[in-house]
Each structure stands twice: as C-alpha cells, then as structure tokens.
Design a protein around this motif. Structure first.
Motif, mmCIF file in Angstrom:
data_model
loop_
_atom_site.group_PDB
_atom_site.id
_atom_site.type_symbol
_atom_site.label_atom_id
_atom_site.label_comp_id
_atom_site.label_asym_id
_atom_site.label_seq_id
_atom_site.Cartn_x
_atom_site.Cartn_y
_atom_site.Cartn_z
ATOM 1 N N ARG A 168 18.579 -25.916 2.559
ATOM 2 C CA ARG A 168 17.424 -25.319 1.877
ATOM 3 C C ARG A 168 16.208 -26.236 1.986
ATOM 4 O O ARG A 168 15.094 -25.781 2.260
ATOM 5 C CB ARG A 168 17.762 -25.049 0.411
ATOM 6 C CG ARG A 168 16.634 -24.366 -0.341
ATOM 7 C CD ARG A 168 17.056 -23.920 -1.744
ATOM 8 N NE ARG A 168 16.033 -23.118 -2.383
ATOM 9 C CZ ARG A 168 14.936 -23.592 -2.957
ATOM 10 N NH1 ARG A 168 14.712 -24.879 -2.986
ATOM 11 N NH2 ARG A 168 14.049 -22.789 -3.518
ATOM 12 N N GLN A 169 16.409 -27.524 1.753
ATOM 13 C CA GLN A 169 15.297 -28.475 1.848
ATOM 14 C C GLN A 169 14.744 -28.526 3.270
ATOM 15 O O GLN A 169 13.529 -28.601 3.463
ATOM 16 C CB GLN A 169 15.758 -29.861 1.407
ATOM 17 C CG GLN A 169 16.039 -29.965 -0.071
ATOM 18 C CD GLN A 169 16.704 -31.270 -0.441
ATOM 19 O OE1 GLN A 169 17.539 -31.790 0.294
ATOM 20 N NE2 GLN A 169 16.349 -31.796 -1.618
ATOM 21 N N LYS A 170 15.618 -28.495 4.262
ATOM 22 C CA LYS A 170 15.165 -28.499 5.665
ATOM 23 C C LYS A 170 14.300 -27.269 5.952
ATOM 24 O O LYS A 170 13.237 -27.372 6.575
ATOM 25 C CB LYS A 170 16.358 -28.542 6.611
ATOM 26 C CG LYS A 170 17.079 -29.867 6.626
ATOM 27 C CD LYS A 170 18.305 -29.813 7.515
ATOM 28 C CE LYS A 170 19.066 -31.130 7.481
ATOM 29 N NZ LYS A 170 20.273 -31.108 8.302
ATOM 30 N N ASN A 171 14.763 -26.104 5.488
ATOM 31 C CA ASN A 171 13.999 -24.874 5.714
ATOM 32 C C ASN A 171 12.648 -24.916 5.023
ATOM 33 O O ASN A 171 11.637 -24.502 5.601
ATOM 34 C CB ASN A 171 14.812 -23.654 5.255
ATOM 35 C CG ASN A 171 15.982 -23.382 6.169
ATOM 36 O OD1 ASN A 171 15.940 -23.667 7.353
ATOM 37 N ND2 ASN A 171 17.042 -22.820 5.608
ATOM 38 N N LEU A 172 12.619 -25.420 3.785
ATOM 39 C CA LEU A 172 11.351 -25.535 3.063
ATOM 40 C C LEU A 172 10.394 -26.479 3.780
ATOM 41 O O LEU A 172 9.187 -26.209 3.879
ATOM 42 C CB LEU A 172 11.595 -26.001 1.630
ATOM 43 C CG LEU A 172 12.230 -24.985 0.687
ATOM 44 C CD1 LEU A 172 12.629 -25.648 -0.629
ATOM 45 C CD2 LEU A 172 11.285 -23.825 0.439
ATOM 46 N N LEU A 173 10.913 -27.587 4.257
ATOM 47 C CA LEU A 173 10.068 -28.548 4.964
ATOM 48 C C LEU A 173 9.510 -27.948 6.252
ATOM 49 O O LEU A 173 8.326 -28.122 6.568
ATOM 50 C CB LEU A 173 10.854 -29.832 5.262
ATOM 51 C CG LEU A 173 10.075 -30.951 5.920
ATOM 52 C CD1 LEU A 173 8.857 -31.349 5.086
ATOM 53 C CD2 LEU A 173 10.978 -32.161 6.136
ATOM 54 N N LEU A 174 10.334 -27.224 6.976
ATOM 55 C CA LEU A 174 9.862 -26.577 8.216
ATOM 56 C C LEU A 174 8.792 -25.536 7.910
ATOM 57 O O LEU A 174 7.793 -25.425 8.640
ATOM 58 C CB LEU A 174 11.043 -25.951 8.971
ATOM 59 C CG LEU A 174 12.009 -26.940 9.610
ATOM 60 C CD1 LEU A 174 13.209 -26.214 10.178
ATOM 61 C CD2 LEU A 174 11.310 -27.745 10.696
ATOM 62 N N GLU A 175 8.971 -24.783 6.824
ATOM 63 C CA GLU A 175 7.951 -23.806 6.416
ATOM 64 C C GLU A 175 6.643 -24.505 6.080
ATOM 65 O O GLU A 175 5.568 -24.054 6.471
ATOM 66 C CB GLU A 175 8.433 -22.996 5.206
ATOM 67 C CG GLU A 175 9.495 -21.981 5.533
ATOM 68 C CD GLU A 175 9.978 -21.256 4.292
ATOM 69 O OE1 GLU A 175 9.239 -21.140 3.289
ATOM 70 O OE2 GLU A 175 11.147 -20.795 4.314
ATOM 71 N N LEU A 176 6.734 -25.608 5.350
ATOM 72 C CA LEU A 176 5.540 -26.376 5.006
ATOM 73 C C LEU A 176 4.836 -26.869 6.265
ATOM 74 O O LEU A 176 3.621 -26.758 6.386
ATOM 75 C CB LEU A 176 5.919 -27.565 4.118
ATOM 76 C CG LEU A 176 4.782 -28.535 3.787
ATOM 77 C CD1 LEU A 176 3.703 -27.849 2.948
ATOM 78 C CD2 LEU A 176 5.326 -29.765 3.071
ATOM 79 N N MET A 177 5.590 -27.378 7.204
ATOM 80 C CA MET A 177 5.004 -27.907 8.436
ATOM 81 C C MET A 177 4.332 -26.781 9.248
ATOM 82 O O MET A 177 3.308 -27.017 9.881
ATOM 83 C CB MET A 177 6.058 -28.630 9.262
ATOM 84 C CG MET A 177 6.531 -29.915 8.595
ATOM 85 S SD MET A 177 7.928 -30.673 9.418
ATOM 86 C CE MET A 177 7.152 -31.261 10.911
ATOM 87 N N ASP A 178 4.922 -25.598 9.214
ATOM 88 C CA ASP A 178 4.318 -24.473 9.939
ATOM 89 C C ASP A 178 2.955 -24.103 9.358
ATOM 90 O O ASP A 178 2.088 -23.605 10.065
ATOM 91 C CB ASP A 178 5.243 -23.243 9.869
ATOM 92 C CG ASP A 178 6.437 -23.370 10.790
ATOM 93 O OD1 ASP A 178 6.389 -24.189 11.727
ATOM 94 O OD2 ASP A 178 7.430 -22.637 10.560
ATOM 95 N N LYS A 179 2.756 -24.355 8.062
ATOM 96 C CA LYS A 179 1.510 -24.005 7.394
ATOM 97 C C LYS A 179 0.442 -25.077 7.505
ATOM 98 O O LYS A 179 -0.693 -24.874 7.106
ATOM 99 C CB LYS A 179 1.781 -23.661 5.925
ATOM 100 C CG LYS A 179 2.622 -22.405 5.808
ATOM 101 C CD LYS A 179 2.929 -22.067 4.393
ATOM 102 C CE LYS A 179 3.832 -20.838 4.421
ATOM 103 N NZ LYS A 179 4.097 -20.249 3.175
ATOM 104 N N MET A 180 0.797 -26.209 8.022
ATOM 105 C CA MET A 180 -0.159 -27.319 8.125
ATOM 106 C C MET A 180 -1.102 -27.106 9.295
ATOM 107 O O MET A 180 -0.827 -26.580 10.277
ATOM 108 C CB MET A 180 0.578 -28.639 8.298
ATOM 109 C CG MET A 180 1.392 -29.014 7.094
ATOM 110 S SD MET A 180 2.387 -30.460 7.413
ATOM 111 C CE MET A 180 1.597 -31.609 6.328
#
Length: 99
Positions: A87-99
C-alpha cells in the motif's frame, strides 16, 4: 542465471561464510545453508534480504557483467523502498506521478 552461484560469488568476494550471510541478511542460518546444501532456490523475499546484506539491488544482482552504479542517495531510496508495504509503495508511486 543461477542465483545460488551468484550468491556464492558475492560471498567469496567479501570473504563471507554461510553464517555471516545469515547474520547480515537477517535470515536463519538454516535458510542460508539450505540454499547451497539442499540446492534450494531462494525465494524473492530471501533474495531481497540477501541483496540488502550485500548492499545491492535486485537489478544489480541480476545484471550480468554490467553492474549498475548507484549513488548513496539512490541506495538509500532502494533500501527504504524494500521496507515499505504494498500500500505504501502504491501511494508513493501515485505521489510521484503527480509531481
């Protein structure tokens, strides 16, 4: 690629015994020795623990002849990534996609 041979090679380069590999990777001694004595192929979590102990990534482990050179910052990122939940990995990847 023969994972056991690669692990053995990395151990020899460092002068490590099965016991040292187990200690550095956080694996049980029997898990480390069974990879070689019983020819048990390492599971992915075992391989990740072994790579962390060697200070390399899975990509570096599997890169034959062309080891990847990572900066300290990249090594830190990979080490921290390995400790995240899915879950944390997915959240981090989502955050990075929005940067």
């Amino acid at each position: 690629m023969d994972a056991q041979k690669q692990i053995k090679k990395l151990m020899e380069e460092r002068g490590w015994t099965d016991y040292r590999l187990a200690k550095e990777s956080g694996l049980s001694h029997s898990t480390a020795t069974n990879m070689f004595n019983r020819n048990n192929a390492p599971t992915l979590p075992t391989l990740e623990a072994v790579c962390r102990a060697f200070g390399i990534t899975l990509a570096q482990f599997f890169s034959e002849g062309n080891p990847l050179e990572l900066t300290k910052e990249q090594q830190t990122l990979f080490a921290r990534w390995s400790s995240l939940t899915e879950r944390q990995k997915n959240l981090l990847l989502e955050l990075m996609d929005k940067m």
